[in-house]
Scaffold this motif. Structure first.
Motif, PDB file in Angstrom:
ATOM      1  N   LEU A  53       0.876  -1.178   0.000  1.00  9.16           N
ATOM      2  CA  LEU A  53       0.000   0.000   0.000  1.00  9.16           C
ATOM      3  C   LEU A  53       0.909   1.222   0.000  1.00  9.16           C
ATOM      4  O   LEU A  53       1.706   1.404   0.938  1.00  9.16           O
ATOM      5  N   ASN A  54       0.802   2.014  -1.044  1.00 12.30           N
ATOM      6  CA  ASN A  54       1.654   3.208  -1.203  1.00 12.30           C
ATOM      7  C   ASN A  54       3.130   2.854  -1.063  1.00 12.30           C
ATOM      8  O   ASN A  54       3.914   3.572  -0.436  1.00 12.30           O
ATOM      9  N   GLY A  55       3.491   1.708  -1.631  1.00  7.85           N
ATOM     10  CA  GLY A  55       4.892   1.296  -1.672  1.00  7.85           C
ATOM     11  C   GLY A  55       5.409   0.619  -0.419  1.00  7.85           C
ATOM     12  O   GLY A  55       6.590   0.279  -0.338  1.00  7.85           O
ATOM     13  N   VAL A  56       4.531   0.409   0.577  1.00  9.77           N
ATOM     14  CA  VAL A  56       4.967  -0.196   1.842  1.00  9.77           C
ATOM     15  C   VAL A  56       4.227  -1.524   2.054  1.00  9.77           C
ATOM     16  O   VAL A  56       3.015  -1.615   1.784  1.00  9.77           O
ATOM     17  N   HIS A  57       4.955  -2.513   2.543  1.00 14.64           N
ATOM     18  CA  HIS A  57       4.390  -3.846   2.742  1.00 14.64           C
ATOM     19  C   HIS A  57       3.118  -3.781   3.605  1.00 14.64           C
ATOM     20  O   HIS A  57       3.108  -3.157   4.671  1.00 14.64           O
ATOM     21  N   ALA A  58       2.043  -4.426   3.140  1.00 15.72           N
ATOM     22  CA  ALA A  58       0.765  -4.422   3.863  1.00 15.72           C
ATOM     23  C   ALA A  58       0.211  -5.843   3.884  1.00 15.72           C
ATOM     24  O   ALA A  58       0.863  -6.787   3.422  1.00 15.72           O
ATOM     25  N   HIS A  59      -1.007  -5.995   4.422  1.00 12.37           N
ATOM     26  CA  HIS A  59      -1.606  -7.324   4.600  1.00 12.37           C
ATOM     27  C   HIS A  59      -3.033  -7.324   4.079  1.00 12.37           C
ATOM     28  O   HIS A  59      -3.614  -6.269   3.806  1.00 12.37           O
ATOM     29  N   LEU A  60      -3.631  -8.533   4.025  1.00 14.34           N
ATOM     30  CA  LEU A  60      -5.010  -8.647   3.523  1.00 14.34           C
ATOM     31  C   LEU A  60      -5.991  -7.865   4.395  1.00 14.34           C
ATOM     32  O   LEU A  60      -6.989  -7.349   3.899  1.00 14.34           O
ATOM     33  N   ASP A  61      -5.689  -7.740   5.689  1.00 16.54           N
ATOM     34  CA  ASP A  61      -6.620  -7.001   6.553  1.00 16.54           C
ATOM     35  C   ASP A  61      -6.281  -5.512   6.666  1.00 16.54           C
ATOM     36  O   ASP A  61      -6.903  -4.790   7.456  1.00 16.54           O
ATOM     37  N   SER A  62      -5.319  -5.052   5.873  1.00 19.77           N
ATOM     38  CA  SER A  62      -4.992  -3.611   5.884  1.00 19.77           C
ATOM     39  C   SER A  62      -6.128  -2.817   5.254  1.00 19.77           C
ATOM     40  O   SER A  62      -6.716  -3.237   4.254  1.00 19.77           O
ATOM     41  N   LYS A  63      -6.431  -1.656   5.837  1.00 17.20           N
ATOM     42  CA  LYS A  63      -7.485  -0.778   5.313  1.00 17.20           C
ATOM     43  C   LYS A  63      -6.981  -0.006   4.096  1.00 17.20           C
ATOM     44  O   LYS A  63      -5.846   0.456   4.075  1.00 17.20           O
ATOM     45  N   VAL A  64      -7.861   0.118   3.103  1.00 19.05           N
ATOM     46  CA  VAL A  64      -7.515   0.885   1.902  1.00 19.05           C
ATOM     47  C   VAL A  64      -8.174   2.262   2.029  1.00 19.05           C
ATOM     48  O   VAL A  64      -9.347   2.363   2.394  1.00 19.05           O
ATOM     49  N   ASN A  65      -7.391   3.309   1.747  1.00 17.62           N
ATOM     50  CA  ASN A  65      -7.906   4.675   1.870  1.00 17.62           C
ATOM     51  C   ASN A  65      -7.922   5.381   0.515  1.00 17.62           C
ATOM     52  O   ASN A  65      -7.294   4.926  -0.452  1.00 17.62           O
ATOM     53  N   GLU A  66      -8.661   6.489   0.487  1.00 13.83           N
ATOM     54  CA  GLU A  66      -8.791   7.325  -0.712  1.00 13.83           C
ATOM     55  C   GLU A  66      -7.406   7.624  -1.306  1.00 13.83           C
ATOM     56  O   GLU A  66      -6.478   7.993  -0.574  1.00 13.83           O
ATOM     57  N   ASN A  67      -7.299   7.445  -2.623  1.00 14.38           N
ATOM     58  CA  ASN A  67      -6.073   7.747  -3.386  1.00 14.38           C
ATOM     59  C   ASN A  67      -4.888   6.840  -3.057  1.00 14.38           C
ATOM     60  O   ASN A  67      -3.763   7.153  -3.420  1.00 14.38           O
ATOM     61  N   ASP A  68      -5.148   5.737  -2.356  1.00 10.93           N
ATOM     62  CA  ASP A  68      -4.059   4.786  -2.098  1.00 10.93           C
ATOM     63  C   ASP A  68      -3.617   4.135  -3.406  1.00 10.93           C
ATOM     64  O   ASP A  68      -4.415   3.946  -4.329  1.00 10.93           O
ATOM     65  N   ARG A  69      -2.342   3.765  -3.425  1.00  9.03           N
ATOM     66  CA  ARG A  69      -1.818   2.943  -4.528  1.00  9.03           C
ATOM     67  C   ARG A  69      -1.624   1.538  -3.970  1.00  9.03           C
ATOM     68  O   ARG A  69      -0.881   1.348  -3.004  1.00  9.03           O
ATOM     69  N   LEU A  70      -2.305   0.579  -4.557  1.00  8.23           N
ATOM     70  CA  LEU A  70      -2.238  -0.798  -4.071  1.00  8.23           C
ATOM     71  C   LEU A  70      -1.535  -1.662  -5.115  1.00  8.23           C
ATOM     72  O   LEU A  70      -1.928  -1.682  -6.290  1.00  8.23           O
ATOM     73  N   GLY A  71      -0.500  -2.377  -4.694  1.00  5.37           N
ATOM     74  CA  GLY A  71       0.228  -3.283  -5.582  1.00  5.37           C
ATOM     75  C   GLY A  71       0.112  -4.708  -5.084  1.00  5.37           C
ATOM     76  O   GLY A  71       0.322  -4.959  -3.894  1.00  5.37           O
ATOM     77  N   LEU A  72      -0.236  -5.626  -5.962  1.00  8.36           N
ATOM     78  CA  LEU A  72      -0.368  -7.038  -5.577  1.00  8.36           C
ATOM     79  C   LEU A  72       0.583  -7.893  -6.416  1.00  8.36           C
ATOM     80  O   LEU A  72       0.636  -7.755  -7.646  1.00  8.36           O
ATOM     81  N   PHE A  73       1.303  -8.759  -5.726  1.00 12.54           N
ATOM     82  CA  PHE A  73       2.263  -9.652  -6.390  1.00 12.54           C
ATOM     83  C   PHE A  73       1.921 -11.115  -6.120  1.00 12.54           C
ATOM     84  O   PHE A  73       1.604 -11.480  -4.982  1.00 12.54           O
TER      85      PHE A  73
END
Lengths: 79, 285
Positions: A53-73
């Protein structure tokens, strides 16, 4: 809310989902988690290895906010 | 002045470099000859020559991006490349041309025809040959000043740490999660950095893993959520030639930066490159 999604490597096959614009933009309800978003797109959770999320390691239960950049690998191990 | 220094001095000649300046240089042929008569390795003669300010012609075009002092450090360094396939082949050739003093190459496999699409040490004429031993042969043709040792084996347990007792940097050019985690554990025990690389399709990534970093575990440890993890994207997308040829120089650059103590090296920073989309992104793992 607006979220920018980037699906990497073999997850690219899910980018044609009608919820995702050609530029990778999604319009989502607020208070959604990465896991909810992944389920809405029909991506099997076991295909996802890394979440950013916004270039930082996150998890499935992380909250997504307005204008976030989400990357999935997916897992990547070729050499 | 020692006999060796006199030998080198006598063979040094003026050479106009690419910047139009005259420098003192020495040819491969003269280095080889001096090594032979002095019963020393070509690597040792190269280093002595550099210490005298006499640049082997083969390293002249490295300057000034790589100074004489840098070239000496590289010549006195040891790098281990684990995996001599797609990434490893390019990594080995680049390290060899750069003049890394000693290379350890570990790979248990032999070349087959499915390697021809991307593995730079693989040719139609060396099918069935051990990859690590081919690396030794091919490096000797590129740069005899590099001492290359082949280990025809997999890195499967921490007891193999002794193989790397003189190694400064380990390069992960492996192709599976399990071996990568063992290698990162070994590099941690040795207290040396490991430069990770992986590819799938037209994409690839690189990350420098320093002792104590958590990055490799995040990338490869099993989450154990009760369901089997999907196979790596390389099994879905294949591995055409481009991504290994692109990611290998990033791995080698990271290695050179570590060896020469040059520039900032971020911890747990993953650089991802997508050739097809022509994009590059970095992530904090």
């Amino acid at each position: 809310m607006r979220v920018e999604l980037r699906l990497f490597a073999s997850l690219g096959k899910y980018a044609s989902h009608p919820m995702i614009s050609t530029e990778g933009i999604m319009d989502l309800p607020s208070l959604i988690t990465v896991g909810d978003l992944v389920d809405r797109l029909g991506i099997p959770r076991q295909e996802i290895k890394l979440i950013f999320l916004n270039g930082v390691h996150a998890h499935l239960d992380s909250k997504v906010n307005e204008n976030d950049r989400l990357g999935l690998f997916p897992p990547i191990g070729g050499g | 002045m020692s006999d060796l220094m006199t030998d080198i001095e006598l063979k040094a000649h003026k050479w106009k470099n690419h910047m139009g300046n005259y420098v003192r240089a020495i040819s491969d042929m003269d280095l080889n000859h001096i090594a032979e008569i002095r019963h020393q390795t070509i690597r040792e003669i190269c280093i002595q020559s550099l210490k005298m300010g006499i640049t082997p012609l083969r390293y002249l075009r490295n300057s000034p991006s790589i100074s004489i002092e840098d070239q000496i450090i590289l010549g006195e360094s040891e790098v281990a490349v684990v995996g001599a396939g797609g990434l490893g082949g390019h990594v080995i050739q680049l390290l060899c041309r750069l003049g890394i003093g000693r290379l350890l190459v570990c790979d248990p496999d032999t070349f087959d025809q499915t390697n021809l699409n991307r593995q730079s040490l693989c040719f139609t004429h060396n099918q069935g040959m051990f990859k690590a031993e081919e690396a030794v042969r091919q490096c000797a043709l590129i740069n005899p000043a590099v001492e290359v040792k082949a280990h025809v084996l997999s890195i499967t347990h921490s007891g193999q740490i002794a193989l790397f007792s003189h190694t400064n940097v380990v390069i992960d050019a492996l192709d599976n999660a399990k071996d990568r985690l063992i290698l990162s554990s070994i590099s941690k025990d040795l207290g040396i950095p490991m430069v990770h690389g992986a590819v799938a399709g037209f994409e690839g990534r690189v990350m420098t893993h320093f002792p104590g970093d958590t990055g490799m575990n995040t990338l490869y440890s099993s989450e154990k959520e009760g369901c089997a993890e999907s196979p790596g994207a390389e099994h879905v997308l294949g591995t055409p030639a481009l991504a290994p040829a692109l990611i290998a120089p990033f791995q080698v650059m990271a290695t050179v930066k570590i060896l020469l103590n040059r520039g900032d090296m971020k911890h747990n920073c993953l650089l991802h490159v997508d050739l097809e989309k022509m994009s590059m992104n970095s992530f904090m793992v």
